[in-house]
Design an enzyme around this catalytic site. Structure first.
Site, mmCIF file in Angstrom:
data_model
loop_
_atom_site.group_PDB
_atom_site.id
_atom_site.type_symbol
_atom_site.label_atom_id
_atom_site.label_comp_id
_atom_site.label_asym_id
_atom_site.label_seq_id
_atom_site.Cartn_x
_atom_site.Cartn_y
_atom_site.Cartn_z
ATOM 1 C CG HIS A 1 -4.074 -1.194 -5.343
ATOM 2 N ND1 HIS A 1 -5.153 -0.340 -5.251
ATOM 3 C CD2 HIS A 1 -4.046 -1.892 -4.176
ATOM 4 C CE1 HIS A 1 -5.740 -0.504 -4.080
ATOM 5 N NE2 HIS A 1 -5.097 -1.441 -3.409
ATOM 6 C CD GLU B 1 -6.389 4.532 -3.863
ATOM 7 O OE1 GLU B 1 -6.328 5.740 -3.540
ATOM 8 O OE2 GLU B 1 -6.162 3.604 -3.055
ATOM 9 C CB CYS C 1 -6.573 6.054 3.685
ATOM 10 S SG CYS C 1 -8.073 5.696 4.614
ATOM 11 C CG ASN D 1 -2.957 -1.694 3.764
ATOM 12 O OD1 ASN D 1 -3.460 -2.303 4.692
ATOM 13 N ND2 ASN D 1 -3.476 -1.734 2.543
#
Length: 233
Positions: A21, A23, A86, A116
């Protein structure tokens, strides 16, 4: 800066994230020696160490982050937990579950490897709601997937553009609607999305309900009209 400081202080960094990913890759730039884990069956390879710090990819499920933090308590003498999950991820899960309680079936839109997005699908399944996960509207090719559903909920991962939700809603109408709804699919999809898409959420995706029951309670809102008719049965 927080992760750089922890590295400088000698903490072993545990990073909860999907390995490829963007991030996760970015966080590894600040802590190249971090131990990256995702699913629970990977956690046993985390070594025991004196000082440890936990940080997370922001879109990881909150329950997984909390469970890993509890697991690491027994792996270190000193544990620092940096809660970087988040708030939008948490809100999306809450909204999706509220929507799922009002519909016959859920369609979840997002990348197949998105943590997610997969979590939204898992939560819907746990709630006993039939759920179908897709990447975009092109994945919907057969009306049979909707079975006898009269109201379909559409939601998406935090990175799913709201325009993708509109396209999926339009596809549901076109595939499974009564003849009038099929011919007005684009119009009805815009109306369904407009009923719930507040300006503040334009950069994310939200739950959209489409169906024939007359009203569908949207997450955090009073009951409001649902866009009519995806069922030809």
């Amino acid at each position: 800066k927080a992760i750089e400081g922890l590295v400088a202080e000698g903490y072993t960094i545990v990073l909860l994230g999907t390995p490829r990913h963007p991030e996760t890759i970015g966080l590894l730039g600040f802590a190249p020696e971090a131990i990256v884990v995702d699913e629970e069956d990977e956690w046993d390879r985390i070594p025991r160490t004196k000082r440890m710090a936990l940080i997370s990819q922001s879109t990881q499920p909150p329950w997984k982050f909390e469970k890993l933090a509890a697991f690491l308590v027994s792996r270190s003498h000193e544990l620092k937990v940096i809660n970087s999950v988040c708030p939008v991820t948490i809100r999306r899960q809450q909204d999706t579950m509220a929507l799922a309680a009002e519909v016959d079936m859920m369609v979840i839109v997002g990348g197949r490897s998105s943590a997610n997005t997969k979590e939204l699908t898992r939560l819907c399944a746990m709630a006993g709601v039939p759920v179908h996960q897709i990447e975009d509207a092109r994945d919907l090719t057969d009306a049979a997937v909707f079975g006898t559903a009269r109201v379909v909920g559409v939601s998406g991962g935090t990175s799913t553009p709201i325009e993708d939700l509109r396209a999926v809603a339009e596809r549901v109408y076109a595939l499974a609607g009564v003849p009038d709804a099929q011919t007005r699919a684009a119009e009805l999809a815009r109306a369904a999305l407009g009923a719930v898409a507040e300006q503040a959420y334009r950069s994310t995706s939200i739950g959209v309900a489409i169906g024939t029951r007359g009203t569908v309670r949207q997450p955090g809102e009073v009951a409001r009209p649902a866009a009519p008719v995806p069922s030809a049965g």
